[in-house]
Design an enzyme around this catalytic site. Structure first.
Site, PDB file in Angstrom:
ATOM      1  N   GLU A  33       0.831  -1.197   0.000  1.00 54.57           N
ATOM      2  CA  GLU A  33       0.000   0.000   0.000  1.00 54.57           C
ATOM      3  C   GLU A  33       0.871   1.255   0.000  1.00 54.57           C
ATOM      4  O   GLU A  33       2.062   1.209   0.331  1.00 54.57           O
ATOM      5  CB  GLU A  33      -0.904   0.029   1.244  1.00 54.57           C
ATOM      6  CG  GLU A  33      -1.890  -1.117   1.331  1.00 54.57           C
ATOM      7  CD  GLU A  33      -2.811  -0.981   2.537  1.00 54.57           C
ATOM      8  OE1 GLU A  33      -2.571  -0.073   3.365  1.00 54.57           O
ATOM      9  OE2 GLU A  33      -3.763  -1.758   2.647  1.00 54.57           O
ATOM     10  N   HIS A  41       4.304   0.542   2.151  1.00 53.67           N
ATOM     11  CA  HIS A  41       4.312  -0.404   3.269  1.00 53.67           C
ATOM     12  C   HIS A  41       3.464  -1.632   2.952  1.00 53.67           C
ATOM     13  O   HIS A  41       2.629  -1.607   2.051  1.00 53.67           O
ATOM     14  CB  HIS A  41       3.796   0.260   4.547  1.00 53.67           C
ATOM     15  CG  HIS A  41       2.373   0.730   4.438  1.00 53.67           C
ATOM     16  ND1 HIS A  41       2.035   1.976   3.931  1.00 53.67           N
ATOM     17  CD2 HIS A  41       1.194   0.121   4.759  1.00 53.67           C
ATOM     18  CE1 HIS A  41       0.715   2.113   3.954  1.00 53.67           C
ATOM     19  NE2 HIS A  41       0.180   0.998   4.454  1.00 53.67           N
ATOM     20  N   TYR A  79      -9.538  -5.332   5.748  1.00 52.29           N
ATOM     21  CA  TYR A  79      -8.675  -4.155   5.868  1.00 52.29           C
ATOM     22  C   TYR A  79      -7.327  -4.389   5.193  1.00 52.29           C
ATOM     23  O   TYR A  79      -6.710  -3.454   4.666  1.00 52.29           O
ATOM     24  CB  TYR A  79      -8.468  -3.801   7.338  1.00 52.29           C
ATOM     25  CG  TYR A  79      -7.712  -2.513   7.548  1.00 52.29           C
ATOM     26  CD1 TYR A  79      -8.327  -1.285   7.332  1.00 52.29           C
ATOM     27  CD2 TYR A  79      -6.378  -2.531   7.953  1.00 52.29           C
ATOM     28  CE1 TYR A  79      -7.629  -0.092   7.511  1.00 52.29           C
ATOM     29  CE2 TYR A  79      -5.674  -1.348   8.134  1.00 52.29           C
ATOM     30  CZ  TYR A  79      -6.303  -0.137   7.910  1.00 52.29           C
ATOM     31  OH  TYR A  79      -5.613   1.041   8.084  1.00 52.29           O
ATOM     32  N   ASP A  84      -8.527   1.020  -1.891  1.00 51.20           N
ATOM     33  CA  ASP A  84      -8.251   2.452  -2.048  1.00 51.20           C
ATOM     34  C   ASP A  84      -6.783   2.826  -1.885  1.00 51.20           C
ATOM     35  O   ASP A  84      -6.331   3.844  -2.433  1.00 51.20           O
ATOM     36  CB  ASP A  84      -9.126   3.275  -1.092  1.00 51.20           C
ATOM     37  CG  ASP A  84      -8.971   2.857   0.351  1.00 51.20           C
ATOM     38  OD1 ASP A  84      -8.458   1.747   0.602  1.00 51.20           O
ATOM     39  OD2 ASP A  84      -9.363   3.641   1.241  1.00 51.20           O
ATOM     40  N   GLY A 186     -40.856 -30.201  52.202  1.00 49.62           N
ATOM     41  CA  GLY A 186     -40.972 -29.509  50.916  1.00 49.62           C
ATOM     42  C   GLY A 186     -40.514 -28.062  50.949  1.00 49.62           C
ATOM     43  O   GLY A 186     -40.831 -27.291  50.036  1.00 49.62           O
TER      44      GLY A 186
END
EC number: 2.7.7.-
Length: 286
Positions: A33, A41, A79, A84, A186
């Site tokens: 990128e 990077h 990601y 873009d 009970g």
């Protein structure tokens, strides 16, 4: 520094050579990128075969900046493949196996359907377990509680109708003491019935701090004392709860309030003399 985890996101600035899948990795995805400042990077996501420390990850990819995965598995992968900022790639190695998303609500729903124990989510949903292990254990406990409560059945005894009638009339002062010296009348079964039908708070006694911490403002409070507890009854906490105000000093000091609390005690013995005003106790003989 992050603890040892399985799922890592990373950035490697000014990479000199491509990456490959190490034997310790289960899955690797990354791409080249260019950031807003123009720096080149690698942006990537790794799933390890076992929990690995930050130091261990830096040995695998020297110079990289690592962070424990914060989002879901799918979000981390997406990601690392976003278009873009992409220059080259993405490259994927190993097998990407979609698992339940790392969101607590989805994990809880999956637990409800599958019946898995919380520890079983360590491998599939490592980050959720890291963040929410106690929450998952609590949630599983609630599921177990609901299952148990739904199975409780009551064989009615004549004395139970007397308690039912008393509960029809609110009384801000009384403590109902169900006394059955023989056992087998009970009492515990009826206490369970009230937990099931009226969401009552149930306790067998103990320290004030523990009981106050556990009580969650339930309007009906039940103390079901075993015969062996006669010498250790905490009369003070019974009276505090009946008064609708009690201090919980466990973990964090807090005073709990309620506008109305009904207290019923089930026991094989009567209260010790002088512990309560005589006009405060209403006996029901089981």
């Amino acid at each position: 520094m992050a603890r040892q985890v399985i799922c890592w996101c990373f950035t490697l600035n000014n990479p000199l050579s491509p990456l490959s899948l190490h034997d310790s990795m289960k899955y690797l995805v990354y791409q080249t990128e260019q950031g807003e400042a123009g720096n080149i990077h690698f942006q990537g996501y790794i799933e390890m075969k076992k929990r690995t420390s930050l130091a261990g990850m830096k040995k695998l990819i020297p110079g990289a900046h690592f962070e424990k995965r914060r989002g879901t598995q799918g979000e981390a992968r997406a990601y690392s493949m976003k278009e873009d900022t992409r220059l080259e790639g993405p490259w994927e190695y190993g097998e990407f196996v979609p698992t339940i998303e790392d969101k607590l609500r989805e994990v809880m729903n999956d637990m409800k359907i599958t019946g898995k124990r919380p520890i079983e989510y360590i491998e599939e949903c490592c980050n959720t377990y890291d963040k929410s292990a106690s929450t998952l254990r609590e949630f599983r406990g609630e599921l177990k509680k609901k299952k148990a409560i739904s199975s409780w059945e009551l064989q009615r005894k004549p004395w139970m109708g007397e308690v039912d009638a008393l509960l029809q009339e609110r009384d801000g002062r009384r403590i109902i003491w169900v006394y059955g010296p023989q056992g087998g009348e009970g009492k515990t079964s009826y206490a369970k019935h009230l937990v099931k039908t009226r969401d009552a708070f149930y306790s067998t006694g103990g320290k004030t701090a523990d009981i106050a911490f556990a009580w969650d403002h339930q309007e009906l409070v039940l103390f079901d004392f075993p015969r062996s507890f006669e010498e250790y009854v905490n009369y003070g906490v019974i009276e505090q709860l009946k008064n609708g105000i009690i201090q919980s000093g466990k973990y964090q000091s807090v005073i709990k309030y309620s506008d109305y609390v009904e207290v019923i005690v089930f026991a094989n013995f009567t209260p010790r003399s002088g512990m309560f005003s005589e006009d405060r106790i209403v006996y029901v003989y089981a």
